[in-house]
Design a protein around this motif. Structure first.
Motif, PDB file in Angstrom:
ATOM      1  N   ILE A 124     -69.546 -16.953 -59.795  1.00  0.00           N
ATOM      2  CA  ILE A 124     -69.686 -15.973 -58.692  1.00  0.00           C
ATOM      3  C   ILE A 124     -70.934 -14.758 -59.141  1.00  0.00           C
ATOM      4  N   GLU A 125     -70.968 -14.437 -60.274  1.00  0.00           N
ATOM      5  CA  GLU A 125     -72.125 -13.557 -60.855  1.00  0.00           C
ATOM      6  C   GLU A 125     -73.319 -14.421 -60.426  1.00  0.00           C
ATOM      7  N   TYR A 126     -73.412 -15.331 -60.958  1.00  0.00           N
ATOM      8  CA  TYR A 126     -74.916 -16.075 -60.536  1.00  0.00           C
ATOM      9  C   TYR A 126     -75.078 -16.094 -59.069  1.00  0.00           C
ATOM     10  N   LEU A 127     -74.167 -16.220 -58.219  1.00  0.00           N
ATOM     11  CA  LEU A 127     -74.224 -16.484 -56.908  1.00  0.00           C
ATOM     12  C   LEU A 127     -74.839 -15.301 -56.214  1.00  0.00           C
ATOM     13  N   HIS A 128     -73.849 -14.180 -56.648  1.00  0.00           N
ATOM     14  CA  HIS A 128     -74.193 -12.660 -56.131  1.00  0.00           C
ATOM     15  C   HIS A 128     -75.760 -12.227 -56.652  1.00  0.00           C
ATOM     16  N   LYS A 129     -76.106 -12.767 -57.639  1.00  0.00           N
ATOM     17  CA  LYS A 129     -77.256 -12.514 -58.235  1.00  0.00           C
ATOM     18  C   LYS A 129     -78.587 -13.070 -57.625  1.00  0.00           C
ATOM     19  N   TYR A 130     -78.401 -14.268 -57.310  1.00  0.00           N
ATOM     20  CA  TYR A 130     -79.594 -15.413 -57.008  1.00  0.00           C
ATOM     21  C   TYR A 130     -79.357 -15.984 -55.623  1.00  0.00           C
ATOM     22  N   TYR A 131     -78.502 -15.238 -54.769  1.00  0.00           N
ATOM     23  CA  TYR A 131     -78.285 -15.792 -53.468  1.00  0.00           C
ATOM     24  C   TYR A 131     -79.345 -16.221 -52.679  1.00  0.00           C
ATOM     25  N   GLN A 132     -80.493 -15.583 -52.923  1.00  0.00           N
ATOM     26  CA  GLN A 132     -81.632 -15.673 -52.111  1.00  0.00           C
ATOM     27  C   GLN A 132     -82.610 -17.003 -52.429  1.00  0.00           C
ATOM     28  N   GLU A 133     -81.959 -17.516 -53.605  1.00  0.00           N
ATOM     29  CA  GLU A 133     -82.800 -18.893 -54.205  1.00  0.00           C
ATOM     30  C   GLU A 133     -82.317 -20.067 -53.522  1.00  0.00           C
ATOM     31  N   ASP A 134     -82.894 -21.345 -53.846  1.00  0.00           N
ATOM     32  CA  ASP A 134     -82.452 -22.410 -53.566  1.00  0.00           C
ATOM     33  C   ASP A 134     -81.478 -22.850 -54.954  1.00  0.00           C
ATOM     34  N   ILE A 135     -80.206 -22.652 -54.644  1.00  0.00           N
ATOM     35  CA  ILE A 135     -79.344 -22.865 -55.695  1.00  0.00           C
ATOM     36  C   ILE A 135     -78.768 -24.295 -55.863  1.00  0.00           C
ATOM     37  N   ARG A 136     -78.939 -24.958 -56.899  1.00  0.00           N
ATOM     38  CA  ARG A 136     -78.350 -26.328 -57.167  1.00  0.00           C
ATOM     39  C   ARG A 136     -76.974 -26.121 -57.690  1.00  0.00           C
ATOM     40  N   ILE A 137     -76.175 -26.937 -57.172  1.00  0.00           N
ATOM     41  CA  ILE A 137     -74.678 -27.014 -57.386  1.00  0.00           C
ATOM     42  C   ILE A 137     -74.607 -27.399 -59.197  1.00  0.00           C
ATOM     43  N   GLU A 138     -75.480 -28.184 -59.626  1.00  0.00           N
ATOM     44  CA  GLU A 138     -75.696 -28.863 -60.765  1.00  0.00           C
ATOM     45  C   GLU A 138     -75.601 -27.523 -61.771  1.00  0.00           C
ATOM     46  N   ASP A 139     -76.574 -26.714 -61.384  1.00  0.00           N
ATOM     47  CA  ASP A 139     -76.679 -25.445 -62.146  1.00  0.00           C
ATOM     48  C   ASP A 139     -75.605 -24.628 -62.381  1.00  0.00           C
ATOM     49  N   ILE A 140     -74.928 -24.459 -61.312  1.00  0.00           N
ATOM     50  CA  ILE A 140     -73.815 -23.643 -61.380  1.00  0.00           C
ATOM     51  C   ILE A 140     -72.584 -24.484 -62.092  1.00  0.00           C
ATOM     52  N   SER A 141     -72.539 -25.577 -61.850  1.00  0.00           N
ATOM     53  CA  SER A 141     -71.740 -26.664 -62.611  1.00  0.00           C
ATOM     54  C   SER A 141     -71.652 -26.230 -64.444  1.00  0.00           C
ATOM     55  N   GLU A 142     -73.208 -26.241 -64.679  1.00  0.00           N
ATOM     56  CA  GLU A 142     -73.589 -26.004 -66.141  1.00  0.00           C
ATOM     57  C   GLU A 142     -73.175 -24.823 -66.593  1.00  0.00           C
ATOM     58  N   ILE A 143     -73.566 -23.631 -65.675  1.00  0.00           N
ATOM     59  CA  ILE A 143     -72.978 -22.273 -66.204  1.00  0.00           C
ATOM     60  C   ILE A 143     -71.786 -22.145 -66.469  1.00  0.00           C
ATOM     61  N   SER A 144     -70.830 -22.781 -65.406  1.00  0.00           N
ATOM     62  CA  SER A 144     -69.268 -22.610 -65.494  1.00  0.00           C
ATOM     63  C   SER A 144     -68.758 -23.347 -66.602  1.00  0.00           C
ATOM     64  N   LEU A 145     -69.484 -24.394 -67.114  1.00  0.00           N
ATOM     65  CA  LEU A 145     -68.730 -25.365 -68.118  1.00  0.00           C
ATOM     66  C   LEU A 145     -67.654 -26.273 -67.417  1.00  0.00           C
ATOM     67  N   LEU A 146     -67.830 -26.462 -66.128  1.00  0.00           N
ATOM     68  CA  LEU A 146     -66.881 -27.309 -65.503  1.00  0.00           C
ATOM     69  C   LEU A 146     -67.878 -28.352 -64.919  1.00  0.00           C
ATOM     70  N   SER A 147     -66.954 -29.667 -64.534  1.00  0.00           N
ATOM     71  CA  SER A 147     -67.586 -30.697 -64.006  1.00  0.00           C
ATOM     72  C   SER A 147     -67.655 -30.358 -62.331  1.00  0.00           C
ATOM     73  N   LEU A 148     -68.677 -31.088 -61.586  1.00  0.00           N
ATOM     74  CA  LEU A 148     -69.077 -30.787 -60.416  1.00  0.00           C
ATOM     75  C   LEU A 148     -67.891 -30.832 -59.575  1.00  0.00           C
ATOM     76  N   ARG A 149     -66.796 -31.763 -59.497  1.00  0.00           N
ATOM     77  CA  ARG A 149     -65.742 -31.832 -59.036  1.00  0.00           C
ATOM     78  C   ARG A 149     -64.779 -31.149 -59.061  1.00  0.00           C
ATOM     79  N   THR A 150     -64.546 -30.505 -60.552  1.00  0.00           N
ATOM     80  CA  THR A 150     -63.563 -29.521 -60.738  1.00  0.00           C
ATOM     81  C   THR A 150     -64.053 -28.297 -60.137  1.00  0.00           C
ATOM     82  N   LEU A 151     -65.245 -27.960 -60.412  1.00  0.00           N
ATOM     83  CA  LEU A 151     -66.013 -26.747 -59.882  1.00  0.00           C
ATOM     84  C   LEU A 151     -65.622 -26.594 -58.352  1.00  0.00           C
ATOM     85  N   GLU A 152     -65.939 -27.711 -57.574  1.00  0.00           N
ATOM     86  CA  GLU A 152     -65.886 -27.493 -55.981  1.00  0.00           C
ATOM     87  C   GLU A 152     -64.603 -27.219 -55.581  1.00  0.00           C
ATOM     88  N   ARG A 153     -63.405 -28.005 -56.443  1.00  0.00           N
ATOM     89  CA  ARG A 153     -62.246 -27.810 -56.030  1.00  0.00           C
ATOM     90  C   ARG A 153     -61.616 -26.630 -55.961  1.00  0.00           C
TER      91      ARG A 153
END
Length: 260
Positions: free
Chosen positions: A163-192
């Protein structure tokens, strides 16, 4: 309990109380009222947190906050003209016990403006009571087609960094893989978890953040629509307009600050 009230509204023995400020200042403290509360933004923009959800009020929008709701108001606008109106409401009125954010139609705007004459009045005035009773009685009709523009802050601590990352970089082309890496969660778990906590997908959340930020910029009057579009991360005005309309159900031009 309201730790920041300078006027003890609940103790006045009045069913309604009107409070208007040319340049509103808030202390950003969560509190509740026994009365329901109508918050109208005449100019500027306002964030309202109600029961854990953050709502945005652009100019000429209002929020109805039910009695007993834990809330706080804060703004990043340099100057904000705000009207707050408190009201006792019937316990069995379903409408008055739900949060509503809505664009203010002309007739309600005039009624709110007229109510300024009773701002901070602590005396019981029969005319004030009759007028405000009519205003609050008609609120459900005024908000029939209301638009709830809000983002929910997740309670799950695993989403704090994403959430912190999204609020800081909302104007960038954000890749879900990067957010998954930051959160230490798998893509599926993160999305769920993200969908469960916020009620929307990551890309929808980013879109809402961009539109909210664009509303801030448009209401400040410093940037053109084109400049605003690029500032919040859109590659073209057309893409911004389409996105804006899908969220706001109106055009960006409706929110451009005009000099009175």
């Amino acid at each position: 309990m309201n730790p920041h009230n300078t006027i003890a509204i609940e103790e006045l023995g009045k069913p309604y109380f009107v409070w208007f400020e040319e340049n509103w200042r808030h202390d950003d403290i969560l509190h509740t009222h026994e009365k329901g509360q109508l918050v109208y933004v005449e100019s500027g923009f306002q964030y309202i947190t109600v029961d854990g959800k953050i709502y945005l009020l652009p100019q000429n929008h209002a929020a109805w906050i039910p009695p007993g709701s834990l809330h706080k108001t804060n703004s990043h606008s340099e100057k904000i003209k705000l009207m707050i109106m408190f009201a006792d409401v019937e316990k069995n009125s379903v409408f008055h016990h739900e949060i509503n954010i809505f664009s203010v139609p002309p007739v309600l705007k005039e009624m709110i403006k007229y109510s300024e004459r009773w701002s901070k009045s602590t005396v019981n005035d029969p005319d004030e009571m009759i007028f405000l009773q009519a205003l609050f009685n008609e609120l459900p009709r005024f908000v029939e087609h209301s638009l709830k523009l809000h983002i929910s802050l997740p309670e799950d601590k695993r989403l704090s960094k994403p959430i912190e990352y999204l609020h800081k970089y909302y104007q960038e082309d954000i890749r879900i893989e990067d957010i998954s890496e930051i959160s230490l969660l798998s893509l599926r778990t993160l999305e769920r978890i993200f969908k469960k906590e916020t009620g929307m997908t990551l890309s929808k959340y980013q879109q809402i953040l961009r539109i909210i930020k664009s509303l801030e910029l448009l209401s400040s009057g410093d940037l053109t629509i084109s400049e605003t579009a690029y500032k919040v991360g859109y590659r073209s005005v057309q893409a911004f307009t389409r996105s804006f309309q899908s969220v706001m159900q109106s055009k960006p031009t409706d929110f451009v600050k005009t000099t009175q």
